[in-house]
Design a protein around this motif. Sequence first.
Motif, PDB file in Angstrom:
ATOM      1  N   SER A  36       0.832  -1.195   0.000  1.00  0.00           N
ATOM      2  CA  SER A  36       0.000   0.000   0.000  1.00  0.00           C
ATOM      3  C   SER A  36       0.871   1.250   0.000  1.00  0.00           C
ATOM      4  O   SER A  36       1.843   1.349   0.759  1.00  0.00           O
ATOM      5  CB  SER A  36      -0.911   0.006   1.233  1.00  0.00           C
ATOM      6  N   ILE A  37       0.534   2.218  -0.853  1.00  0.00           N
ATOM      7  CA  ILE A  37       1.237   3.487  -0.928  1.00  0.00           C
ATOM      8  C   ILE A  37       0.430   4.530  -0.157  1.00  0.00           C
ATOM      9  O   ILE A  37      -0.794   4.610  -0.306  1.00  0.00           O
ATOM     10  CB  ILE A  37       1.398   3.941  -2.397  1.00  0.00           C
ATOM     11  N   ALA A  38       1.095   5.325   0.668  1.00  0.00           N
ATOM     12  CA  ALA A  38       0.433   6.411   1.390  1.00  0.00           C
ATOM     13  C   ALA A  38       0.397   7.635   0.480  1.00  0.00           C
ATOM     14  O   ALA A  38       1.420   8.301   0.278  1.00  0.00           O
ATOM     15  CB  ALA A  38       1.175   6.722   2.686  1.00  0.00           C
ATOM     16  N   LEU A  39      -0.753   7.919  -0.090  1.00  0.00           N
ATOM     17  CA  LEU A  39      -0.926   9.028  -1.022  1.00  0.00           C
ATOM     18  C   LEU A  39      -1.676  10.159  -0.322  1.00  0.00           C
ATOM     19  O   LEU A  39      -2.772   9.947   0.209  1.00  0.00           O
ATOM     20  CB  LEU A  39      -1.693   8.562  -2.260  1.00  0.00           C
ATOM     21  N   THR A  40      -1.114  11.363  -0.319  1.00  0.00           N
ATOM     22  CA  THR A  40      -1.709  12.501   0.371  1.00  0.00           C
ATOM     23  C   THR A  40      -1.574  13.763  -0.478  1.00  0.00           C
ATOM     24  O   THR A  40      -0.900  13.776  -1.506  1.00  0.00           O
ATOM     25  CB  THR A  40      -1.041  12.740   1.734  1.00  0.00           C
ATOM     26  N   PRO A  64      -1.338  19.535  -5.780  1.00  0.00           N
ATOM     27  CA  PRO A  64      -0.088  18.881  -5.387  1.00  0.00           C
ATOM     28  C   PRO A  64      -0.379  17.529  -4.744  1.00  0.00           C
ATOM     29  O   PRO A  64      -1.396  17.356  -4.070  1.00  0.00           O
ATOM     30  CB  PRO A  64       0.520  19.858  -4.378  1.00  0.00           C
ATOM     31  N   LEU A  65       0.524  16.584  -4.944  1.00  0.00           N
ATOM     32  CA  LEU A  65       0.389  15.251  -4.370  1.00  0.00           C
ATOM     33  C   LEU A  65       1.720  14.829  -3.768  1.00  0.00           C
ATOM     34  O   LEU A  65       2.790  15.197  -4.267  1.00  0.00           O
ATOM     35  CB  LEU A  65      -0.031  14.233  -5.435  1.00  0.00           C
ATOM     36  N   LEU A  78       2.596   5.324 -11.920  1.00  0.00           N
ATOM     37  CA  LEU A  78       1.512   5.716 -12.819  1.00  0.00           C
ATOM     38  C   LEU A  78       0.380   6.317 -12.002  1.00  0.00           C
ATOM     39  O   LEU A  78       0.008   5.777 -10.967  1.00  0.00           O
ATOM     40  CB  LEU A  78       1.022   4.500 -13.614  1.00  0.00           C
ATOM     41  N   LEU A  79      -0.158   7.441 -12.467  1.00  0.00           N
ATOM     42  CA  LEU A  79      -1.248   8.127 -11.781  1.00  0.00           C
ATOM     43  C   LEU A  79      -2.465   8.206 -12.694  1.00  0.00           C
ATOM     44  O   LEU A  79      -2.344   8.540 -13.878  1.00  0.00           O
ATOM     45  CB  LEU A  79      -0.818   9.548 -11.401  1.00  0.00           C
ATOM     46  N   ASP A 105       8.800  11.490  -5.114  1.00  0.00           N
ATOM     47  CA  ASP A 105       7.900  11.318  -3.975  1.00  0.00           C
ATOM     48  C   ASP A 105       6.797  12.362  -3.954  1.00  0.00           C
ATOM     49  O   ASP A 105       6.085  12.506  -2.953  1.00  0.00           O
ATOM     50  CB  ASP A 105       8.664  11.345  -2.658  1.00  0.00           C
ATOM     51  N   SER A 106       6.643  13.103  -5.064  1.00  0.00           N
ATOM     52  CA  SER A 106       5.615  14.134  -5.095  1.00  0.00           C
ATOM     53  C   SER A 106       5.411  14.660  -6.500  1.00  0.00           C
ATOM     54  O   SER A 106       6.254  14.467  -7.395  1.00  0.00           O
ATOM     55  CB  SER A 106       6.000  15.295  -4.171  1.00  0.00           C
ATOM     56  N   LEU A 107       4.255  15.319  -6.684  1.00  0.00           N
ATOM     57  CA  LEU A 107       3.985  16.129  -7.869  1.00  0.00           C
ATOM     58  C   LEU A 107       3.593  17.515  -7.366  1.00  0.00           C
ATOM     59  O   LEU A 107       2.715  17.644  -6.504  1.00  0.00           O
ATOM     60  CB  LEU A 107       2.837  15.549  -8.702  1.00  0.00           C
TER      61      LEU A 107
END
Length: 210
Positions: A36-40, A64-65, A78-79, A105-107
């Motif tokens: 699982s990836i922690a996406l915030t 922003p992510l 991939l997003l 680690d971010s966009l």
Amino acid sequence: MLEKLPEVIGHALQGVRAGLDHIVFNTLGMRQGMASIALTSVAFADHAPMRSRHTADGEGLSPPLQWAGLPAGTVSLLLIVEDADSPTPNPLVHAIVVGLIAKSDSLAEAAIPSQDNEGIGLHVGRNSALQASWLPPDPPPGHGMHRYAFQLFALDSAPEFSETPGRDEIFDALREHAIASGLLIGTCERADGSIKTQDGVTAPGPLVAG
């Protein structure tokens, strides 16, 4: 795309929704034990309203992510962003980005191209408007709250995609190469011709579904 949907039709279609069970994250049929990836996002909390600047009633910029927890063996990311509540058989695609490097680690905000914004040169796929860009949330008036599913996948390879891959193409690649996934939900609602957002802005907007 459904354009210029009258509010009366939005009310009539309140029970017609693609559904969270039809987003890529839930239909991929990924094997058990996947990481699982922690996406915030610093712009909105999970299942909370998005800011107006990221919707069709604001600047329409991609939010922003940030993410953490990529498993060993991640080669690329991939997003895909989908509207789980669009009054369509399948969720509307708002963005596809492929080939993100594993070390990222971010966009940043506005990283994905959108109207009047060039982005940062990412490999962007086709949204449901058949454009290689960020399609800002613009739910139909009177249809209620829409949930926008930001879905990030870690892949064990860097597949070669077409110039502007669509949902079906990335789905096939994910089925073969996805090893981890993360999900973040942002919400948006248009009532009485105005979008309700996190920052309280309820500016009148175009009557467009999505």
